[in-house]
Design a protein around this motif. Structure first.
Motif, mmCIF file in Angstrom:
data_model
loop_
_atom_site.group_PDB
_atom_site.id
_atom_site.type_symbol
_atom_site.label_atom_id
_atom_site.label_comp_id
_atom_site.label_asym_id
_atom_site.label_seq_id
_atom_site.Cartn_x
_atom_site.Cartn_y
_atom_site.Cartn_z
ATOM 1 N N LYS A 128 2.856 9.104 9.939
ATOM 2 C CA LYS A 128 2.352 9.665 11.203
ATOM 3 C C LYS A 128 0.985 9.087 11.558
ATOM 4 C CE LYS A 128 2.586 13.773 9.402
ATOM 5 N NZ LYS A 128 3.152 13.402 8.098
ATOM 6 N N THR A 129 0.081 9.078 10.559
ATOM 7 C CA THR A 129 -1.269 8.589 10.847
ATOM 8 C C THR A 129 -1.252 7.096 11.151
ATOM 9 O OG1 THR A 129 -2.132 10.298 9.379
ATOM 10 C CG2 THR A 129 -3.641 8.527 9.972
ATOM 11 N N SER A 130 -0.451 6.358 10.387
ATOM 12 C CA SER A 130 -0.374 4.906 10.632
ATOM 13 C C SER A 130 0.109 4.639 12.046
ATOM 14 C CB SER A 130 0.584 4.240 9.639
ATOM 15 O OG SER A 130 0.180 4.501 8.316
ATOM 16 N N ARG A 184 5.264 14.916 4.940
ATOM 17 C CA ARG A 184 4.132 14.098 4.500
ATOM 18 C C ARG A 184 4.588 12.668 4.225
ATOM 19 N NH1 ARG A 184 -0.449 15.640 0.738
ATOM 20 N NH2 ARG A 184 -1.116 13.815 1.904
ATOM 21 N N GLY A 208 0.276 5.126 0.048
ATOM 22 C CA GLY A 208 -0.551 6.339 0.053
ATOM 23 C C GLY A 208 -1.439 6.449 1.271
ATOM 24 N N THR A 209 -2.309 5.451 1.461
ATOM 25 C CA THR A 209 -3.238 5.577 2.592
ATOM 26 C C THR A 209 -2.598 4.975 3.856
ATOM 27 O OG1 THR A 209 -4.230 3.549 1.815
ATOM 28 C CG2 THR A 209 -5.371 5.580 1.257
ATOM 29 N N PHE A 220 4.244 -2.246 9.369
ATOM 30 C CA PHE A 220 5.497 -2.959 9.640
ATOM 31 C C PHE A 220 6.367 -2.182 10.631
ATOM 32 C CE2 PHE A 220 9.881 -4.160 8.860
ATOM 33 C CZ PHE A 220 9.798 -5.546 8.771
ATOM 34 N N ILE A 263 0.862 -1.189 0.000
ATOM 35 C CA ILE A 263 0.000 0.000 0.000
ATOM 36 C C ILE A 263 0.895 1.235 0.000
ATOM 37 C CG2 ILE A 263 -1.694 1.321 1.357
ATOM 38 C CD1 ILE A 263 -2.608 -1.392 2.528
HETATM 39 N N1 LIG Z 1 4.699 1.175 9.536
HETATM 40 C C1 LIG Z 1 4.521 1.140 8.212
HETATM 41 N N2 LIG Z 1 4.597 -0.022 7.532
HETATM 42 C C2 LIG Z 1 4.445 -0.053 6.200
HETATM 43 N N3 LIG Z 1 4.206 1.027 5.446
HETATM 44 C C3 LIG Z 1 4.114 2.216 6.062
HETATM 45 C C4 LIG Z 1 4.250 2.336 7.476
HETATM 46 N N4 LIG Z 1 4.104 3.633 7.805
HETATM 47 C C5 LIG Z 1 3.886 4.296 6.661
HETATM 48 N N5 LIG Z 1 3.884 3.461 5.605
HETATM 49 C C6 LIG Z 1 3.749 3.872 4.199
HETATM 50 O O1 LIG Z 1 3.618 5.270 4.163
HETATM 51 C C7 LIG Z 1 2.366 5.665 3.581
HETATM 52 C C8 LIG Z 1 1.839 6.863 4.290
HETATM 53 O O2 LIG Z 1 1.517 6.568 5.633
HETATM 54 P P1 LIG Z 1 0.665 7.579 6.522
HETATM 55 O O3 LIG Z 1 -0.557 7.977 5.803
HETATM 56 O O4 LIG Z 1 0.542 6.956 7.854
HETATM 57 O O5 LIG Z 1 1.694 8.796 6.579
HETATM 58 P P2 LIG Z 1 1.410 10.292 7.059
HETATM 59 O O6 LIG Z 1 2.720 10.788 7.584
HETATM 60 O O7 LIG Z 1 0.247 10.343 7.960
HETATM 61 O O8 LIG Z 1 1.086 10.982 5.664
HETATM 62 P P3 LIG Z 1 0.324 12.394 5.400
HETATM 63 O O9 LIG Z 1 1.290 13.456 5.826
HETATM 64 O O10 LIG Z 1 0.120 12.369 3.928
HETATM 65 O O11 LIG Z 1 -0.932 12.390 6.209
HETATM 66 C C9 LIG Z 1 1.502 4.421 3.665
HETATM 67 O O12 LIG Z 1 0.558 4.375 2.615
HETATM 68 C C10 LIG Z 1 2.530 3.322 3.497
HETATM 69 O O13 LIG Z 1 2.872 3.215 2.136
#
Ligand SMILES: Nc1ncnc2c1ncn2[C@@H]1O[C@H](COP(=O)(O)OP(=O)(O)OP(=O)(O)O)[C@@H](O)[C@H]1O
Ligand SMILES: [Mg+2]
Length: 399
Positions: A43-45, A39, A6-7, A15, A4
């Motif tokens: 962070k959200t994950s 970005r 993006g989301t 992981f 994945i």
């Molecule tokens: N722990 C993880 N394991 C695997 N993939 C990850 C992990 N954390 C992030 N990713 C990858 O990073 C992407 C973005 O993750 P996430 O949406 O959590 O980031 P974010 O920092 O919240 O992004 P944004 O600033 O766009 O809101 C995921 O779609 C995935 O591809």
């Protein structure tokens, strides 16, 4: 594990990051956290993973993404809706009370709103927001409140209300410090705020640093090389792709800064190109090149946008110029060459001021993930951490 890119990822698709989960969870018992970083670094994950942890410990969890909120009314509504969906899993009084709060939101009047409707007694947004939090403090268990993209909301207040935006940001931060955090201390509320743009310049420029300095600021490190290799191995197994250790090492080296998102993107490109029976090695260079192709490069534009959101124009311009000097080579540029460029762009300042300006910006670029600093034979150099970003930056500045 799914590939994945993006989301936010959850469950088996998430992981690693055990160290961060452990230390954040530890911290949340007694402190509120501000998680800032570029970005897509996860962070959200990570925050959702912490929410799972919290629920396993018997806490309630509330999540609200406030990026689309352009005023305080929208913020309060997001908060109340988030509480409502959490209360939805239970029934009765809590759900009814939050319904009452949502009805009051229409009566909030903000600067710039059309004339007051005298028949509808106006409400202060702070009163509704604090009542919403009071609902949570009445619960017997602890609650984790996760507010995503808080800085974007504050920058929105400034952008959409040039006249009184600054005052409103101050009022919001005062409410957040005094009513949302200080007044509820010890009553079971724990805050996790995250965002993809920095707050420091905003609060410093407007003299409001005290409003956030009791939050524990945290960043997310990239995967270590070992973690990145193990992550790619897991993906390769899931998709039955013959990715050798050597291929994985090349991929990690080509990205330079192994944040999982860029590994996921490169792997996605490899999957799209690979044909049954082929080795993966010869596809790696193309998979990386694809990341910066026009039309495929949305993931890099925000690195520039972010500078413009969080800094005033002259600072953003200087940052962009310095990045442009450093992008020419993988090992970047010497701090002497970069400082010379800063001096050229700040002709009206004395040398000491030029130096302070340069050092402050250099440190921001290091902290925000653009640069790392290296030193060989007494020469200090700043280089891009994320190699595809360097190549994108360079391509964009090449005729
Ligand atoms: N722990 C993880 N394991 C695997 N993939 C990850 C992990 N954390 C992030 N990713 C990858 O990073 C992407 C973005 O993750 P996430 O949406 O959590 O980031 P974010 O920092 O919240 O992004 P944004 O600033 O766009 O809101 C995921 O779609 C995935 O591809
Ligand atoms: Mg996010």
């Amino acid at each position: 594990m799914q590939n994945i890119a993006g989301t936010p990822v959850e469950g088996d698709d998430f992981f690693g990051r055990e160290g961060a989960i452990h230390s954040f969870w530890d911290l949340l018992g007694n402190h509120d956290i501000l998680l800032l970083g570029p970005r897509r670094i996860g962070k959200t994950s990570l925050s959702r993973r912490l929410m799972v942890e919290a629920r396993q410990h018997g806490w309630s969890t509330i999540e609200a993404n406030v990026a689309s909120c352009t005023d305080e009314r929208a913020f309060v509504e997001k908060l109340a809706q988030a509480i409502k969906s959490e209360a939805g899993s239970r029934v009765g009084a809590a759900l009814e009370a939050v319904g009452g709060l949502l009805n009051r939101i229409d009566r909030v009047r903000l600067p710039g709103d059309a004339g007051f409707d005298l028949s509808a007694k106006p409400e202060a947004w702070e009163a509704i927001a604090s009542d919403a939090l009071a609902l949570l403090t009445r619960q017997s268990n602890e609650t984790l409140i996760y507010i995503d993209e808080l800085p974007i909301f504050l920058f929105n207040l400034l952008r959409f209300d040039v006249k009184t935006g600054k005052e409103r940001v101050r009022r919001f931060l005062d409410w957040f410090r005094n009513d949302a955090r200080d007044a509820t201390r010890g009553k079971g509320l724990h805050w996790l705020m995250s965002g993809s743009v920095g707050l420091d310049t905003l609060v410093q420029t407007h003299g409001m640093a005290d409003a956030i300095n009791t939050l524990r600021q945290r960043a997310l490190d990239p995967f270590s090389d070992e973690e990145a290799l193990a992550f790619l191995e897991r993906l390769a197994e899931s998709y039955k792709l013959p990715v050798s250790l050597d291929d994985r090492k090349r991929l990690v080296a080509a990205i330079g800064w192994p944040q999982p998102y860029y590994l996921q993107l490169a792997f996605q490109n490899i999957r799209a190109m690979w044909r049954e029976g082929q080795p993966v090695g010869p596809l790696i260079d193309d998979a990386i090149n694809c990341l910066i192709e026009p039309g495929e490069d949305n993931d890099f534009h925000h690195w520039e946008e972010r500078l413009r959101i969080q800094h005033e124009q002259s600072v953003a311009d200087l940052a962009i110029a310095l990045l442009t000097v450093a992008c020419r080579k993988p090992d970047g540029a010497s701090t002497t060459a970069l400082f010379a460029e800063a001096q050229r762009l700040l002709p009206d300042l004395g040398e000491e001021q030029q130096k302070q300006r340069f050092i402050a910006l250099r440190d921001v670029l290091i902290r925000d993930g653009y640069w790392a600093i290296s030193e060989t034979d007494g020469t200090r150099r700043c280089h891009f951490r994320l190699e595809p970003l360097r190549r994108w930056w360079s391509r964009r500045n090449t005729l």
